[in-house]
Design a protein around this motif. Sequence first.
Motif, PDB file in Angstrom:
ATOM      1  N   HIS A  86       8.018 111.594  -7.969  1.00 28.85           N
ATOM      2  CA  HIS A  86       7.900 111.079  -9.200  1.00 28.85           C
ATOM      3  C   HIS A  86       7.727 112.118 -10.214  1.00 28.85           C
ATOM      4  O   HIS A  86       8.339 111.679 -11.450  1.00 28.85           O
TER       5      HIS A  86
ATOM      6  N   ILE B 230      11.402 112.603 -11.625  1.00 34.15           N
ATOM      7  CA  ILE B 230      11.862 111.424 -12.493  1.00 34.15           C
ATOM      8  C   ILE B 230      11.319 111.450 -13.663  1.00 34.15           C
ATOM      9  O   ILE B 230      12.029 111.322 -14.925  1.00 34.15           O
TER      10      ILE B 230
ATOM     11  N   ASN C  61      13.227 111.867 -17.199  1.00 30.33           N
ATOM     12  CA  ASN C  61      13.020 110.726 -18.250  1.00 30.33           C
ATOM     13  C   ASN C  61      12.528 111.591 -19.458  1.00 30.33           C
ATOM     14  O   ASN C  61      13.265 111.092 -20.519  1.00 30.33           O
TER      15      ASN C  61
ATOM     16  N   VAL D  76      15.899 106.572 -16.116  1.00 32.44           N
ATOM     17  CA  VAL D  76      14.985 106.431 -14.953  1.00 32.44           C
ATOM     18  C   VAL D  76      15.517 105.673 -14.145  1.00 32.44           C
ATOM     19  O   VAL D  76      15.427 105.781 -12.727  1.00 32.44           O
ATOM     20  N   LYS D  77      16.504 104.324 -14.384  1.00 32.59           N
ATOM     21  CA  LYS D  77      16.984 103.599 -13.339  1.00 32.59           C
ATOM     22  C   LYS D  77      17.839 104.427 -12.405  1.00 32.59           C
ATOM     23  O   LYS D  77      17.784 104.254 -11.304  1.00 32.59           O
TER      24      LYS D  77
ATOM     25  N   CYS E 112      15.814 106.862 -10.187  1.00 33.27           N
ATOM     26  CA  CYS E 112      15.360 106.191  -9.181  1.00 33.27           C
ATOM     27  C   CYS E 112      16.226 105.697  -7.925  1.00 33.27           C
ATOM     28  O   CYS E 112      16.012 105.590  -6.951  1.00 33.27           O
ATOM     29  N   GLU E 113      17.510 105.358  -8.522  1.00 38.72           N
ATOM     30  CA  GLU E 113      18.641 105.012  -7.483  1.00 38.72           C
ATOM     31  C   GLU E 113      19.319 106.306  -6.660  1.00 38.72           C
ATOM     32  O   GLU E 113      19.209 106.095  -5.554  1.00 38.72           O
TER      33      GLU E 113
ATOM     34  N   VAL F 119      13.988 105.560  -4.753  1.00 37.70           N
ATOM     35  CA  VAL F 119      12.468 105.075  -5.157  1.00 37.70           C
ATOM     36  C   VAL F 119      12.802 103.790  -5.715  1.00 37.70           C
ATOM     37  O   VAL F 119      13.504 103.624  -6.996  1.00 37.70           O
ATOM     38  N   SER F 120      11.928 102.928  -5.925  1.00 43.54           N
ATOM     39  CA  SER F 120      11.925 101.844  -6.632  1.00 43.54           C
ATOM     40  C   SER F 120      11.070 102.163  -8.087  1.00 43.54           C
ATOM     41  O   SER F 120      10.378 102.977  -8.240  1.00 43.54           O
ATOM     42  N   ARG F 121      11.890 101.703  -9.168  1.00 42.09           N
ATOM     43  CA  ARG F 121      11.198 101.793 -10.548  1.00 42.09           C
ATOM     44  C   ARG F 121       9.809 101.362 -10.629  1.00 42.09           C
ATOM     45  O   ARG F 121       8.933 101.867 -11.402  1.00 42.09           O
TER      46      ARG F 121
ATOM     47  N   PHE G 118       7.327 104.169  -9.523  1.00 42.24           N
ATOM     48  CA  PHE G 118       7.532 105.026 -10.342  1.00 42.24           C
ATOM     49  C   PHE G 118       6.449 104.751 -11.650  1.00 42.24           C
ATOM     50  O   PHE G 118       5.775 105.517 -11.897  1.00 42.24           O
TER      51      PHE G 118
END
Length: 128
Positions: A4, A7, A11, A17-18, A21-22, A26-28, A31
Amino acid sequence: MTVHPFIGAENRSGHNVKRACELLKVSRAAFYARRTGKPGPRAVRDAELTGQIAAVHQYSRGTYGAPRIHAALQRKGAGCARRRVARLMRATGLQGRRRRRRHLTTIPDPRTVFRPDLAFGTSPRSPR
């Protein structure tokens, strides 16, 4: 290791961010939930239990370990597992007192001659 902070740095530097995360799988939602800084329900319950554990430990003058503290919490109605109590005690540095080792008071002399006990009826005064 948590991804995190990475990420968040991506950002801040203007990246998506999308996409980050991909790539890091990791799921948005996770996060953004982590970004709020609110502790989860388990952390909140652990903080409550830590306070109760410290109170019981102080009441026992530092003698109770995890099993006795667990029993005291069960009597008070605070439902939790013994291993959870042990984990929280380790995290806060609380320990119970250990029993002292039992000291031997008599050490037999290995050079002495073995004398058998007198069995019933073999005493010199008993009639045959």
